[in-house]
Each structure stands twice: as C-alpha cells, then as structure tokens.
Motif scaffolding. Structure first.
Motif, mmCIF file in Angstrom:
data_model
loop_
_atom_site.group_PDB
_atom_site.id
_atom_site.type_symbol
_atom_site.label_atom_id
_atom_site.label_comp_id
_atom_site.label_asym_id
_atom_site.label_seq_id
_atom_site.Cartn_x
_atom_site.Cartn_y
_atom_site.Cartn_z
ATOM 1 N N VAL A 28 0.837 -1.201 0.000
ATOM 2 C CA VAL A 28 0.000 0.000 0.000
ATOM 3 C C VAL A 28 0.875 1.254 0.000
ATOM 4 C CG1 VAL A 28 -1.687 1.338 1.336
ATOM 5 C CG2 VAL A 28 -1.940 -1.145 1.124
ATOM 6 N N ILE A 29 1.938 1.234 0.822
ATOM 7 C CA ILE A 29 2.854 2.385 0.866
ATOM 8 C C ILE A 29 3.539 2.576 -0.485
ATOM 9 C CG2 ILE A 29 4.967 3.277 1.941
ATOM 10 C CD1 ILE A 29 4.077 1.899 4.527
ATOM 11 N N LEU A 30 3.936 1.476 -1.109
ATOM 12 C CA LEU A 30 4.523 1.557 -2.457
ATOM 13 C C LEU A 30 3.541 2.149 -3.451
ATOM 14 C CD1 LEU A 30 6.531 -1.784 -2.884
ATOM 15 C CD2 LEU A 30 7.453 0.547 -3.024
ATOM 16 N N ALA A 31 2.272 1.779 -3.321
ATOM 17 C CA ALA A 31 1.255 2.224 -4.267
ATOM 18 C C ALA A 31 1.037 3.732 -4.210
ATOM 19 C CB ALA A 31 -0.061 1.500 -4.010
ATOM 20 N N ILE A 32 1.291 4.353 -3.057
ATOM 21 C CA ILE A 32 1.126 5.809 -2.962
ATOM 22 C C ILE A 32 2.441 6.545 -3.210
ATOM 23 C CG2 ILE A 32 -0.815 5.568 -1.377
ATOM 24 C CD1 ILE A 32 1.018 6.346 0.898
ATOM 25 N N GLY A 33 3.447 5.795 -3.670
ATOM 26 C CA GLY A 33 4.696 6.419 -4.085
ATOM 27 C C GLY A 33 5.706 6.682 -2.995
ATOM 28 N N GLU A 34 5.611 5.983 -1.875
ATOM 29 C CA GLU A 34 6.557 6.154 -0.779
ATOM 30 C C GLU A 34 7.397 4.887 -0.605
ATOM 31 O OE1 GLU A 34 7.236 8.768 1.082
ATOM 32 O OE2 GLU A 34 5.679 10.114 0.336
ATOM 33 N N ASP A 35 8.527 5.038 0.083
ATOM 34 C CA ASP A 35 9.438 3.926 0.329
ATOM 35 C C ASP A 35 9.036 3.217 1.625
ATOM 36 O OD1 ASP A 35 11.490 2.169 0.711
ATOM 37 O OD2 ASP A 35 13.093 3.669 0.767
ATOM 38 N N PRO A 36 8.584 1.967 1.554
ATOM 39 C CA PRO A 36 8.154 1.287 2.781
ATOM 40 C C PRO A 36 9.280 1.056 3.778
ATOM 41 C CG PRO A 36 8.158 -0.233 0.920
ATOM 42 C CD PRO A 36 8.376 1.137 0.362
ATOM 43 N N VAL A 37 10.502 0.834 3.300
ATOM 44 C CA VAL A 37 11.633 0.617 4.199
ATOM 45 C C VAL A 37 11.928 1.893 4.982
ATOM 46 C CG1 VAL A 37 14.082 0.045 4.358
ATOM 47 C CG2 VAL A 37 12.621 -1.171 2.722
ATOM 48 N N ALA A 38 11.927 3.024 4.272
ATOM 49 C CA ALA A 38 12.157 4.306 4.945
ATOM 50 C C ALA A 38 11.030 4.613 5.926
ATOM 51 C CB ALA A 38 12.274 5.425 3.914
ATOM 52 N N ALA A 39 9.812 4.230 5.552
ATOM 53 C CA ALA A 39 8.668 4.464 6.442
ATOM 54 C C ALA A 39 8.800 3.661 7.729
ATOM 55 C CB ALA A 39 7.371 4.109 5.720
ATOM 56 N N VAL A 40 9.223 2.403 7.607
ATOM 57 C CA VAL A 40 9.406 1.567 8.799
ATOM 58 C C VAL A 40 10.511 2.133 9.681
ATOM 59 C CG1 VAL A 40 10.135 -0.704 9.623
ATOM 60 C CG2 VAL A 40 8.501 -0.531 7.746
ATOM 61 N N LYS A 41 11.610 2.554 9.073
ATOM 62 C CA LYS A 41 12.714 3.123 9.847
ATOM 63 C C LYS A 41 12.259 4.368 10.607
ATOM 64 C CE LYS A 41 16.590 1.506 6.995
ATOM 65 N NZ LYS A 41 17.687 1.915 6.078
ATOM 66 N N LEU A 42 11.451 5.201 9.937
ATOM 67 C CA LEU A 42 10.963 6.418 10.594
ATOM 68 C C LEU A 42 10.018 6.077 11.739
ATOM 69 C CD1 LEU A 42 10.866 9.492 10.681
ATOM 70 C CD2 LEU A 42 9.051 9.417 8.947
ATOM 71 N N MET A 43 9.161 5.077 11.525
ATOM 72 C CA MET A 43 8.246 4.665 12.586
ATOM 73 C C MET A 43 9.003 4.132 13.797
ATOM 74 S SD MET A 43 5.077 2.804 10.597
ATOM 75 C CE MET A 43 4.168 2.522 12.123
ATOM 76 N N TYR A 313 0.526 3.643 16.777
ATOM 77 C CA TYR A 313 -0.043 4.976 16.983
ATOM 78 C C TYR A 313 1.041 6.053 16.967
ATOM 79 C CZ TYR A 313 -5.062 4.822 17.865
ATOM 80 O OH TYR A 313 -6.419 4.785 17.717
ATOM 81 N N GLN A 314 2.095 5.855 17.765
ATOM 82 C CA GLN A 314 3.145 6.860 17.836
ATOM 83 C C GLN A 314 3.948 6.908 16.544
ATOM 84 O OE1 GLN A 314 3.806 9.320 19.494
ATOM 85 N NE2 GLN A 314 5.908 9.817 18.962
ATOM 86 N N GLY A 315 4.276 5.744 15.980
ATOM 87 C CA GLY A 315 5.002 5.715 14.714
ATOM 88 C C GLY A 315 4.197 6.335 13.595
ATOM 89 N N GLY A 316 2.879 6.111 13.609
ATOM 90 C CA GLY A 316 2.027 6.713 12.592
ATOM 91 C C GLY A 316 1.992 8.229 12.688
ATOM 92 N N ALA A 317 2.008 8.743 13.911
ATOM 93 C CA ALA A 317 2.054 10.199 14.086
ATOM 94 C C ALA A 317 3.336 10.778 13.505
ATOM 95 C CB ALA A 317 1.942 10.541 15.571
ATOM 96 N N GLU A 318 4.461 10.057 13.681
ATOM 97 C CA GLU A 318 5.733 10.504 13.106
ATOM 98 C C GLU A 318 5.690 10.469 11.587
ATOM 99 O OE1 GLU A 318 8.505 11.663 14.703
ATOM 100 O OE2 GLU A 318 7.276 11.659 16.514
ATOM 101 N N LEU A 319 5.066 9.434 11.018
ATOM 102 C CA LEU A 319 4.947 9.359 9.561
ATOM 103 C C LEU A 319 4.147 10.538 9.022
ATOM 104 C CD1 LEU A 319 4.229 5.616 8.634
ATOM 105 C CD2 LEU A 319 6.308 6.921 8.233
ATOM 106 N N ALA A 320 3.033 10.832 9.661
ATOM 107 C CA ALA A 320 2.187 11.930 9.202
ATOM 108 C C ALA A 320 2.896 13.278 9.323
ATOM 109 C CB ALA A 320 0.885 11.951 9.989
#
Length: 369
Positions: A28-43, A313-320
């Motif tokens: 899903v993250i790939l489909a919206i044009g974002e890097d899932p690995v980077a997203a996990v690291k940020l979370m 919840y907290q990781g999602g807030a950081e992503l947003a």
C-alpha cells in the motif's frame, strides 16, 4: 490432542499474521509512491528511538492494555463486549468526580480513589447490557455498542451543562487539583538516575496496567471463578449441567470487563489531560478488541499486542508529521493487523496445522520402522 503445539498457537500464528499484514501494508505504501523501508525506519525511530517516543508509545499502550483486558475476559466467557469505548468514557466521569469533589492529600490516595470510581462507573455501564441479555434476551453486542452512543451523549451533557466552569467555552471540566497529579515516568525514574523525557505523557498508570494484566492472569487461571468463566465459555450447556449459573457468570464477567475498561481513565483523564474532555478515549475501546484478538485473550499476549498498537499509533504520528504519508494509513495498517489476526486467522492456522500434522505423522512412521 491439539494438532499444533502451544508455542505455535501463541507465537507462530500471530507472528505470521503480522508478517502478512506488514507485506500488504508495504504494498500500500509503495502504491502511494513512498518507500516502505524508509517508512518503517521512521516509525521505529519515532516510536522507539528516544525516551520521548517511548513515552508516547507506552502511554497509548497503557490505554490499550486496559481495554484489551476488558475484551479478553469477556471473550473467555464467550461474550463480545464492544462497549469498552462507552465504559471508558463513564470511567472518565468517575475519575473527574473523584478528583474534583474529594480533597485528596496525596496522589497515591487520589489514584486509589479515582481507580475505584472509574472501575465502578465502568462496571455499572457494562452491567446493564449484561442484565438485559440474561433477563430480557437482548444481544450483548447490540446493547454494548448502543451504550457507547448513550455514554457519549451523557458525557456531552455533563460537560456542557454541569461540569464546565463558568465563563469557559470549551466543553471540559475544570483542571484537577495539584494533589491529584500522577507522576510521569520521568518523575518516577529520575530518583534512580535514569533519564526519561519530561514531555512524554506516560505515567504511573502504566504500572497499574501491568498489575491489571497480572491480576487478570491470576483470576482466569488460578481461581475457581476463572475456571467457571472458562468452562462457561467452552460450553454453556455443560457449565449449566455442572451447576454454573449463566446469570452469575455473565454478570460478574461483564462487571469485571467494564471495570477494566473504566480504569483506562486513570491514564488518559487523570494522568495525561488532568481534566475531563470530550473524546478523551480516542477510539481506544475499539482498539482493545484488536488487542484482545491478537493477544489470544491472554494477559501476556494483551500486553505485547498493546505495545505493538502503541508503536503503530506513535510511529504513525511521526509518519504523518515528516512524510506525505497520511495519518489515515495507520488506520489501514491497524485494520490489516485486525484482519489477519482476527477474521483471517484460519487462513494462517489451517496450513500450519497441516504442516504440524504431517510432521507428527512422519515421526510416527519413522518410529515404527
């Protein structure tokens, strides 16, 4: 004899379900044009990479522990309590009454009194649907979910018309007295020489939640009442034959369930906001259903699942905050976790059972050769 060993039931099935949810989430993250690995690291960095992140993760997890335990004990009696949201709201009302109208000399006594009031209000709100099911035949799923809306309306009325300070526009109660302030993890750990973020809202209620996990484990697996609850959940007809009263089990189980949900207010109302506000539960009552499902209704599993959802919840807030990934995506990830650990549980369980059955048969065949 069970097809799968207990460790596979408790560990392997949820782990594979989580892995599948993670894979779909990455797509899903790939489909919206974002890097899932980077997203996990940020979370991970945002939720676990600092004491500030840990403070918020544990704060959310504390809420989910209480509501997850509330759903879990109901599951053991084969009752589906989806009224944790409303029970937690009423628990907040009990906390507000205790903190605002009783002069407490110290936070320890204030916490004890507020916890008793929160548990009492939550228990009463859960006891009504329980009585309606046993005595009037009303289905507890329908009544508990409708009582969520009644609780929200009641809380709105109380805050707007009765508890709101004069001249204040915000529908909220007055700030609680200083004597009711609960120490944060920073204040608890500072005397031990451990640094923890001052800004993080995690407080002593986290320890209360851990105690609740241990207390529920003792109740369910070390007491006669717990045995009766589990027996009733496995077979109502057999429980009746053994002399176990459906009325007693339904009422006691739902009273304990509502009290646990109400106790959440010691964290979000007393510990964090230090006043009663609208929507203070923020959906934690519904997240408790997912936590109980993922934790297999076991207090240890609930504890671990609550930490995971606190991380989301907290990781999602950081992503947003730091990416273009919308905050709603975390709701999608939570939904995927719920889907795979709950509704699609058999999709993981049945292939695993076949694998373990094949292993068992091969071992028997080898032993006979």
């Amino acid at each position: 004899m069970d097809v799968m060993p207990k460790w596979a039931e408790v560990v392997l099935v949820p782990l594979i379900s989580l892995l599948l949810a993670a894979i779909i989430s990455a797509l899903v993250i790939l489909a919206i044009g974002e890097d899932p690995v980077a997203a996990v690291k940020l979370m991970v960095a945002g939720a676990l990479g600092s004491t500030y992140g840990w403070g918020y993760t544990l704060y959310y997890a504390t809420n989910f522990m209480f509501t997850g335990l509330a759903v879990a004990i109901a599951f053991h009696a084969r009752l589906f309590n989806i009224g944790g949201e409303g029970q937690a709201m009423l628990g907040g009302l009990g906390v507000a009454f205790a903190c605002l109208y009783i002069p407490w000399p110290h936070w320890t006594l204030a916490l004890l009194g507020a916890a008793l009031m929160a548990g009492l209000f939550g228990a009463i709100w859960a006891a009504i649907p329980a009585w309606l099911q046993v005595k009037r035949g009303s289905h507890i799923v329908i009544t508990t979910i409708m009582f969520n809306f009644i609780a929200a309306a009641l809380l709105n009325y109380m805050l707007v018309n009765i508890m709101r300070p004069k001249g204040q526009m915000d529908p909220a109660s007055a700030k609680f007295p200083d004597a009711t302030h609960l120490p944060t993890l920073h204040e608890l750990l500072a005397p031990l020489g451990i640094e923890f973020s001052k800004a993080a809202p995690a407080n002593v209620s986290f320890l209360v939640a851990i105690a609740a996990c241990f207390g529920l484990w003792l109740l369910i697996w070390r007491t006669r009442l717990g045995y009766e609850i589990r027996a009733y959940g496995h077979s109502e007809s057999a429980a009746k034959y053994a002399g176990i009263s459906p009325f007693k089990i339904t009422m006691i189980t739902m009273i304990i369930s509502g009290a646990l949900a109400g106790l959440m207010a010691t964290n979000n109302v007393m510990g964090e906001a230090e006043r009663l506000v609208l929507n203070s539960t923020e959906g934690a009552g519904f997240i408790g259903i997912a936590v109980a499902l993922m934790g297999r209704s076991h207090p240890v599993g609930v504890f671990i699942a609550a930490i995971l959802f606190g991380f989301l919840y907290q990781g999602g807030a950081e992503l947003a905050l730091w990416t273009s990934i919308p905050r709603e995506l975390i709701v999608v990830i939570q939904a995927l976790v719920i889907l795979f650990t709950g509704a699609l549980d058999n999709m993981v369980r049945m292939p695993l059972e076949r694998v373990f059955l094949a292993i068992r048969r091969s071992r028997r065949a080898g032993a006979t050769d």
